[in-house]
Motif scaffolding. Sequence first.
Motif, PDB file in Angstrom:
ATOM      1  N   SER A  12      14.794   5.851   1.504  1.00 53.65           N
ATOM      2  CA  SER A  12      13.775   5.492   0.520  1.00 53.65           C
ATOM      3  C   SER A  12      13.040   4.213   0.946  1.00 53.65           C
ATOM      4  N   TYR A  13      11.713   4.262   0.862  1.00 45.97           N
ATOM      5  CA  TYR A  13      10.806   3.164   1.246  1.00 45.97           C
ATOM      6  C   TYR A  13      11.336   1.800   0.777  1.00 45.97           C
ATOM      7  N   TRP A  14      11.669   0.939   1.702  1.00 45.01           N
ATOM      8  CA  TRP A  14      12.163  -0.422   1.461  1.00 45.01           C
ATOM      9  C   TRP A  14      13.504  -0.484   0.728  1.00 45.01           C
ATOM     10  N   ARG A  15      14.231   0.638   0.587  1.00 46.75           N
ATOM     11  CA  ARG A  15      15.485   0.608  -0.178  1.00 46.75           C
ATOM     12  C   ARG A  15      16.684   1.027   0.686  1.00 46.75           C
TER      13      ARG A  15
ATOM     14  N   THR B  32       5.014 -10.206   0.364  1.00 45.71           N
ATOM     15  CA  THR B  32       6.219 -10.325   1.177  1.00 45.71           C
ATOM     16  C   THR B  32       6.211  -9.338   2.337  1.00 45.71           C
ATOM     17  N   GLY B  33       5.370  -8.322   2.235  1.00 45.56           N
ATOM     18  CA  GLY B  33       5.379  -7.250   3.234  1.00 45.56           C
ATOM     19  C   GLY B  33       6.507  -6.263   2.996  1.00 45.56           C
ATOM     20  N   CYS B  34       7.394  -6.561   2.046  1.00 52.19           N
ATOM     21  CA  CYS B  34       8.587  -5.731   1.782  1.00 52.19           C
ATOM     22  C   CYS B  34       8.472  -5.242   0.331  1.00 52.19           C
TER      23      CYS B  34
ATOM     24  N   LEU C 105      -6.805  -3.190   8.919  1.00 49.53           N
ATOM     25  CA  LEU C 105      -6.031  -4.292   9.528  1.00 49.53           C
ATOM     26  C   LEU C 105      -5.101  -4.906   8.487  1.00 49.53           C
ATOM     27  N   TRP C 106      -3.836  -5.026   8.839  1.00 50.79           N
ATOM     28  CA  TRP C 106      -2.868  -5.786   8.018  1.00 50.79           C
ATOM     29  C   TRP C 106      -2.458  -6.993   8.844  1.00 50.79           C
ATOM     30  N   SER C 107      -2.416  -8.182   8.209  1.00 52.73           N
ATOM     31  CA  SER C 107      -2.285  -9.399   9.027  1.00 52.73           C
ATOM     32  C   SER C 107      -0.938  -9.519   9.728  1.00 52.73           C
ATOM     33  N   TRP C 108       0.168  -9.154   9.040  1.00 49.89           N
ATOM     34  CA  TRP C 108       1.425  -9.352   9.798  1.00 49.89           C
ATOM     35  C   TRP C 108       1.626  -8.256  10.821  1.00 49.89           C
ATOM     36  N   ASP C 109       1.187  -7.031  10.496  1.00 49.98           N
ATOM     37  CA  ASP C 109       1.268  -5.969  11.504  1.00 49.98           C
ATOM     38  C   ASP C 109       0.515  -6.394  12.767  1.00 49.98           C
ATOM     39  N   SER C 110      -0.748  -6.822  12.565  1.00 54.96           N
ATOM     40  CA  SER C 110      -1.593  -7.136  13.722  1.00 54.96           C
ATOM     41  C   SER C 110      -1.057  -8.313  14.525  1.00 54.96           C
TER      42      SER C 110
ATOM     43  N   ALA D  18       8.421   5.554  14.398  1.00 62.15           N
ATOM     44  CA  ALA D  18       8.140   5.650  12.960  1.00 62.15           C
ATOM     45  C   ALA D  18       7.943   4.279  12.324  1.00 62.15           C
ATOM     46  N   GLU D  19       7.328   4.294  11.166  1.00 64.81           N
ATOM     47  CA  GLU D  19       7.122   3.075  10.357  1.00 64.81           C
ATOM     48  C   GLU D  19       8.476   2.440  10.019  1.00 64.81           C
ATOM     49  N   TYR D  20       9.443   3.272   9.683  1.00 64.33           N
ATOM     50  CA  TYR D  20      10.823   2.860   9.434  1.00 64.33           C
ATOM     51  C   TYR D  20      11.708   4.064   9.689  1.00 64.33           C
TER      52      TYR D  20
ATOM     53  N   CYS E  36      -4.836  -0.442  14.255  1.00 67.14           N
ATOM     54  CA  CYS E  36      -4.423  -0.043  12.897  1.00 67.14           C
ATOM     55  C   CYS E  36      -2.944   0.344  12.941  1.00 67.14           C
ATOM     56  N   PRO E  37      -2.221   0.156  11.841  1.00 66.22           N
ATOM     57  CA  PRO E  37      -0.796   0.542  11.842  1.00 66.22           C
ATOM     58  C   PRO E  37      -0.599   2.044  12.036  1.00 66.22           C
ATOM     59  N   HIS E  38      -1.445   2.863  11.407  1.00 62.72           N
ATOM     60  CA  HIS E  38      -1.371   4.318  11.552  1.00 62.72           C
ATOM     61  C   HIS E  38      -2.766   4.868  11.295  1.00 62.72           C
TER      62      HIS E  38
ATOM     63  N   PRO F 182       3.168   8.191  14.455  1.00 62.27           N
ATOM     64  CA  PRO F 182       3.674   6.924  14.977  1.00 62.27           C
ATOM     65  C   PRO F 182       3.008   5.744  14.273  1.00 62.27           C
ATOM     66  N   GLN F 183       3.769   4.669  14.167  1.00 58.43           N
ATOM     67  CA  GLN F 183       3.292   3.439  13.516  1.00 58.43           C
ATOM     68  C   GLN F 183       3.301   2.341  14.571  1.00 58.43           C
ATOM     69  N   SER F 184       2.231   1.572  14.598  1.00 57.21           N
ATOM     70  CA  SER F 184       2.065   0.605  15.702  1.00 57.21           C
ATOM     71  C   SER F 184       3.202  -0.403  15.802  1.00 57.21           C
ATOM     72  N   TRP F 185       3.729  -0.870  14.651  1.00 63.49           N
ATOM     73  CA  TRP F 185       4.692  -1.969  14.788  1.00 63.49           C
ATOM     74  C   TRP F 185       6.042  -1.533  15.335  1.00 63.49           C
ATOM     75  N   ALA F 186       6.290  -0.229  15.430  1.00 56.79           N
ATOM     76  CA  ALA F 186       7.531   0.206  16.088  1.00 56.79           C
ATOM     77  C   ALA F 186       7.540  -0.242  17.545  1.00 56.79           C
TER      78      ALA F 186
ATOM     79  N   MET G 139       0.848  -1.194   0.000  1.00 53.55           N
ATOM     80  CA  MET G 139       0.000   0.000   0.000  1.00 53.55           C
ATOM     81  C   MET G 139       0.882   1.241   0.000  1.00 53.55           C
ATOM     82  N   PRO G 140       0.392   2.315  -0.583  1.00 55.25           N
ATOM     83  CA  PRO G 140       1.223   3.514  -0.645  1.00 55.25           C
ATOM     84  C   PRO G 140       1.631   3.976   0.740  1.00 55.25           C
TER      85      PRO G 140
ATOM     86  N   THR H 241      15.790   1.144   8.225  1.00 57.89           N
ATOM     87  CA  THR H 241      15.541   0.060   9.185  1.00 57.89           C
ATOM     88  C   THR H 241      14.046  -0.142   9.343  1.00 57.89           C
ATOM     89  N   TRP H 242      13.606  -1.402   9.291  1.00 60.65           N
ATOM     90  CA  TRP H 242      12.187  -1.725   9.533  1.00 60.65           C
ATOM     91  C   TRP H 242      12.124  -2.508  10.836  1.00 60.65           C
ATOM     92  N   PRO H 243      11.356  -2.020  11.810  1.00 61.95           N
ATOM     93  CA  PRO H 243      11.406  -2.650  13.136  1.00 61.95           C
ATOM     94  C   PRO H 243      10.961  -4.107  13.158  1.00 61.95           C
TER      95      PRO H 243
HETATM   96  C1  GLC Z   1       3.358  -1.184   4.002  1.00 65.05           C
HETATM   97  C2  GLC Z   1       4.369  -2.283   4.263  1.00 65.05           C
HETATM   98  C3  GLC Z   1       3.655  -3.564   4.690  1.00 65.05           C
HETATM   99  C4  GLC Z   1       2.741  -3.282   5.863  1.00 65.05           C
HETATM  100  C5  GLC Z   1       1.789  -2.118   5.580  1.00 65.05           C
HETATM  101  C6  GLC Z   1       1.017  -1.659   6.815  1.00 65.05           C
HETATM  102  O1  GLC Z   1       2.575  -1.494   2.902  1.00 65.05           O
HETATM  103  O2  GLC Z   1       5.181  -2.504   3.157  1.00 65.05           O
HETATM  104  O3  GLC Z   1       4.563  -4.549   5.041  1.00 65.05           O
HETATM  105  O4  GLC Z   1       2.016  -4.411   6.243  1.00 65.05           O
HETATM  106  O5  GLC Z   1       2.519  -1.006   5.123  1.00 65.05           O
HETATM  107  O6  GLC Z   1       1.908  -1.289   7.823  1.00 65.05           O
END
Ligand code: GLC
Length: 414
Positions: free
Chosen positions: A343-346, A178-180, A55-60, A387-389, A46-48, A402-406, A1-2, A349-351
């Motif tokens: 740069s996003y995913w490039r 992949t989430g990445c 809801l995102w499954s790996w975040d949650s 932060a998200e990253y 929610c992540p943010h 703030p982003q929840s998964w931090a 997602m953007p 650090t992603w927590p």
């Molecule tokens: C971004 C990330 C993804 C995550 C989502 C919600 O799309 O790349 O891994 O699940 O955000 O945080």
Amino acid sequence: MPAQQSDRPASDEPGGAGDGPVDRAAVRAGALRVLEAHWRPEGFTCPHATTYPWLWSWDSSFHAVVWAALGRADRAVAELATVLSGIEDEGWLPHIGYLTGEAVHAGFWGRPAEGSRARWSTIVQPPVHGWAVAELARRGVDVPDEVVGRSVAAVRWLLSGRRRSAAGLVEVVHPWETGCDHSPRWDALMAPGSAAADPYDEARWFDRKGELLATVERSAGGAPLHNPAFAVGSVAFTAVCWLAAAELAGLTGDEALAGGAEELAGALADRWEPQLRTWVDDGPTATTSGRARTAEGLLGLLGEQRPGVVDAVVAELEDRSGIGGRYGVAGVDRREPTFRRGSYWRGPTWPQVDLLLWLALGRAGRDDAARALAAATVEGAVRSGWAEYWDPDDAAPGGAAPQSWATVAVLMGA
Ligand code: GLC
């Protein structure tokens, strides 16, 4: 997602940035504030609030374990139950649930506009829920049988329903799975035919992700099985499948999962490339971008036993001119032509990736390296304002904040 860039300064709230040492109680208080603010009555975090309101499954799945660590077993169980409530009859688990407000994006995902399936996406994400279920049980949380059963079913589907690459890795059908999603590992399929050392173009990548959804091949019931345009056997995704299968097998004694975990561990071991000091993806990117040295590419460590390999990964993680960092692991090794600071995913650090690497180090008995990574990531989370990253060298925040998964910092000893 953007993902949107955030110009929000580092937090000055409890557990927020400062120059002093990170205080454990303040970190926990700060994490709790973030999660409380993002808790939704539909039963998830929610992540943010605006960038990622659903809801995102790996975040949650990560959030659920943090809730448990913060003493809220009720929230932990509720969140995992909500994640797994999305499971399909065939056993696969959609990665986004649009559970608040209108059922937006049903058309985008090829869902009917109304009804119980309208609110769920049609691809998956790494099955972190399998680890979360086992982790809650280890923490003495009573996870209902129905939740455990759904997690087992979803992991079994990945092992038997999802196509495997020639080398036996679990295929993904889309970068989002992949989430990445903007990792350099997918470059060869995002800009096919490009000879550029770094072909990245953010706008083009977003368009390409839309295109790639159209070529996903599905079962009659809609299960995403394979994508001829993106048949990547992903090391990172497979490693999380391994973790989920091994954890759930340990909890339930499920033999199919135990056998599946063993198979995946063998397949992953064969993808270690000593010259590159990383695991290499299988399929169409195996000789090109699937060799990029990225943080998630090191998740092969999760199922790794060989001391020499573990030593090599520890050395990589400690190398601050490569992938190591003052505030966590750089998402992409700085020596790669595709490394882009901020740069996003490039590059950042992603927590959640750090958390998984930390788990892997612990499993490998490398407690000193695990402690060092934990300290760096906790500081990064706090200094970046959750932060998200963030930047591995100065903790400058990136993405949503703030982003929840931090708050996984809480699990890493904070
Ligand atoms: C971004 C990330 C993804 C995550 C989502 C919600 O799309 O790349 O891994 O699940 O955000 O945080």
